[in-house]
Design an enzyme around this catalytic site. Structure first.
Site, PDB file in Angstrom:
ATOM      1  N   ARG A 182       0.847  -1.193   0.000  1.00 15.44           N
ATOM      2  CA  ARG A 182       0.000   0.000   0.000  1.00 15.44           C
ATOM      3  C   ARG A 182       0.883   1.244   0.000  1.00 15.44           C
ATOM      4  O   ARG A 182       1.835   1.334   0.762  1.00 15.44           O
ATOM      5  CB  ARG A 182      -0.931   0.011   1.211  1.00 15.44           C
ATOM      6  N   ARG A 231       2.947   1.684  10.166  1.00 11.34           N
ATOM      7  CA  ARG A 231       2.399   2.002   8.841  1.00 11.34           C
ATOM      8  C   ARG A 231       3.511   1.901   7.803  1.00 11.34           C
ATOM      9  O   ARG A 231       4.282   2.840   7.603  1.00 11.34           O
ATOM     10  CB  ARG A 231       1.787   3.405   8.858  1.00 11.34           C
ATOM     11  N   GLU A 289      -5.935  -0.176  15.654  1.00  3.68           N
ATOM     12  CA  GLU A 289      -6.587  -1.220  14.864  1.00  3.68           C
ATOM     13  C   GLU A 289      -5.653  -2.381  14.518  1.00  3.68           C
ATOM     14  O   GLU A 289      -4.531  -2.180  14.078  1.00  3.68           O
ATOM     15  CB  GLU A 289      -7.122  -0.615  13.568  1.00  3.68           C
ATOM     16  N   SER A 304     -10.134  -5.576  10.789  1.00  3.87           N
ATOM     17  CA  SER A 304     -11.307  -4.891  10.256  1.00  3.87           C
ATOM     18  C   SER A 304     -12.212  -5.938   9.617  1.00  3.87           C
ATOM     19  O   SER A 304     -11.808  -6.639   8.685  1.00  3.87           O
ATOM     20  CB  SER A 304     -10.892  -3.841   9.224  1.00  3.87           C
ATOM     21  N   ARG A 356       2.312  -4.777  11.821  1.00  5.62           N
ATOM     22  CA  ARG A 356       1.523  -3.913  12.701  1.00  5.62           C
ATOM     23  C   ARG A 356       1.166  -4.601  14.024  1.00  5.62           C
ATOM     24  O   ARG A 356       1.260  -4.007  15.097  1.00  5.62           O
ATOM     25  CB  ARG A 356       0.246  -3.463  11.991  1.00  5.62           C
TER      26      ARG A 356
END
Length: 426
Positions: free
Chosen positions: A259, A274, A348, A351, A390
């Site tokens: 990403r 990130r 987070e 999800s 993460r």
């Protein structure tokens, strides 16, 4: 993608639903107007084509005196038809673009709000970790235990990349193996998938046309780098008509993911939170076109992710995501957030989303219903199994000891040769 006939027949209801996601009623009106104009052109073009064919077929039986006029009229109709077909192509493209940008309807049970401030905490599990010493953040722990090459890898690969090593590298892989074993025990088919994709699956998933700036594109090959195994799994059965007896289909996909994080400047850029490339195990479900059925699977996926965090012995909270924060494809979304001591907040890790038939309409994935024999679009759901690095941040921070070692939870020990802790002083 939504059903245009349902939109036209339920305009006020559709506008009210989509307004909860910040979608304007004018956009719905524009979609309907474009659709009606497109259908008028289709009808007109078909009539012109039929008349041109009739004239062409009449030439042989016409007299020599009649033929020039018939040929001239047929040519005139052909030119008119060509113009209408060109216009039809343009308006068809406009309609397709508008349809692709229509978000999914949110569940009536979703919290309504414009952004993350309206998300609702459903429950907290476990207490935030307390220490009788001054805890280190994950970067300090990596440096202390020789677990990373963050500075060196940045010189080689640029910012927001990571290289972890020794015990931490094995820990990363161990967590994925534990999660994959858990998903297989729950009936999922484990599948490793590529991290490259053609363009169509990006539209099928809903990345495009919404998030092009977040995706890595390789123009020389006309291929994209995938941000999640969901992208590939969602299109794996595209254009098929399944037998209802095949459902549900449960996939546990594993892949490297990419990403660009183009819109995340200045946020969570230190360490492992990130990064541009990461590894992810993804849960993906294909089930019958029934909201009660997909809601059942949505809760099941959430429960599995809670099991993962409980096995990792991490304090966490469950969020019910509001309409303005859930993104275009989502009908209902839950997030799981683990406690991060160094940031004094929850962040987070998972999800969990019910997409209903929005993706299936884009990929043309259907099944034949046993009860009435009708062909229907499936429902799809997705949820993080685990994403690293993460998840390593809350893990090593919550399980750290004063000497910098990190405790290994009981459920994870078999995947690390029975070790109870890792680190230089272990």
């Amino acid at each position: 993608m939504l059903d245009i006939k349902h939109i036209i027949d339920n305009q006020d209801q559709v506008k009210q639903c989509l307004a909860k996601k910040g979608f304007s009623s004018e956009s719905v009106d524009n979609l309907i107007s474009t659709y009606l104009d497109m259908n008028k052109l289709k009808t007109s073009s078909q009539a012109l084509a039929e008349e041109k064919n009739r004239l062409s077929n009449s030439i042989k039986s016409a007299s020599a005196e009649e033929r020039p006029a018939i040929i001239a009229k047929s040519k005139e109709l052909g030119e008119e038809l060509k113009k209408e077909q060109e216009e039809l192509g343009k308006i068809q493209a406009q309609f397709d673009e508008l349809m692709l940008r229509m978000p999914n309807y949110p569940s009536p049970d979703c919290p309504v709000g414009p952004d993350e401030c309206a998300n609702v905490v459903l429950r907290k599990v476990g207490e935030p970790t307390k220490f009788d010493f001054t805890p280190r953040d994950h970067i300090e722990l990596m440096e202390l235990n020789d677990w990373s090459e963050m500075e060196r890898i940045a010189k080689v690969c640029g910012s927001r990349t990571y290289a972890i090593k020794n015990d931490l590298a094995q820990l990363e892989l161990a967590i994925h193996m534990m999660v994959l074993d858990k998903l297989r025990a729950h009936g999922f088919t484990v599948v490793t998938v590529p991290s490259i994709s053609k363009e169509r699956p990006l539209y099928g998933q809903g990345y495009l046309p919404f998030s092009r700036d977040e995706i890595y594109y390789m123009p020389a090959d006309d291929l994209y780098l995938s941000g999640t195994a969901e992208l590939i799994l969602n299109s794996l059965r595209a254009d098929e008509i399944l037998n209802e007896n095949e459902l549900p289909i449960l996939y546990a996909g594993f892949s490297p993911c990419f990403r660009r994080e183009a819109g995340a400047a200045g946020k969570d850029t230190r360490g492992l939170v990130r990064v541009h490339q990461f590894m992810k195990t993804e849960q993906f479900v294909i089930c019958k076109n029934d909201v009660n059925e997909s809601d059942k699977w949505h809760k099941k996926l959430l429960a599995i992710s809670e099991e993962v965090l409980q096995d990792l012995e991490l304090p966490y909270q469950v969020l019910d995501i509001c309409t303005g924060d859930m993104g275009a494809p989502k009908y209902r979304q839950y997030d799981l957030e683990a406690w991060v001591p160094s940031q004094n907040c929850y962040r987070e890790t998972h999800s969990c989303s019910n997409i209903t038939d929005w993706q299936a309409r884009r990929t043309n994935l259907r099944y034949r219903d046993n009860a009435d024999g009708k062909v229907k679009y499936v429902h799809t759901l997705n949820n993080t199994g685990i994403a690293t690095p993460r998840a390593l941040v809350p893990f090593i921070e919550n399980h750290q000891n004063a000497d910098g070692t990190v405790n290994i939870p009981v459920k994870l020990r078999p995947y690390l040769g029975g070790k109870t802790k890792i680190g230089k002083n272990a």
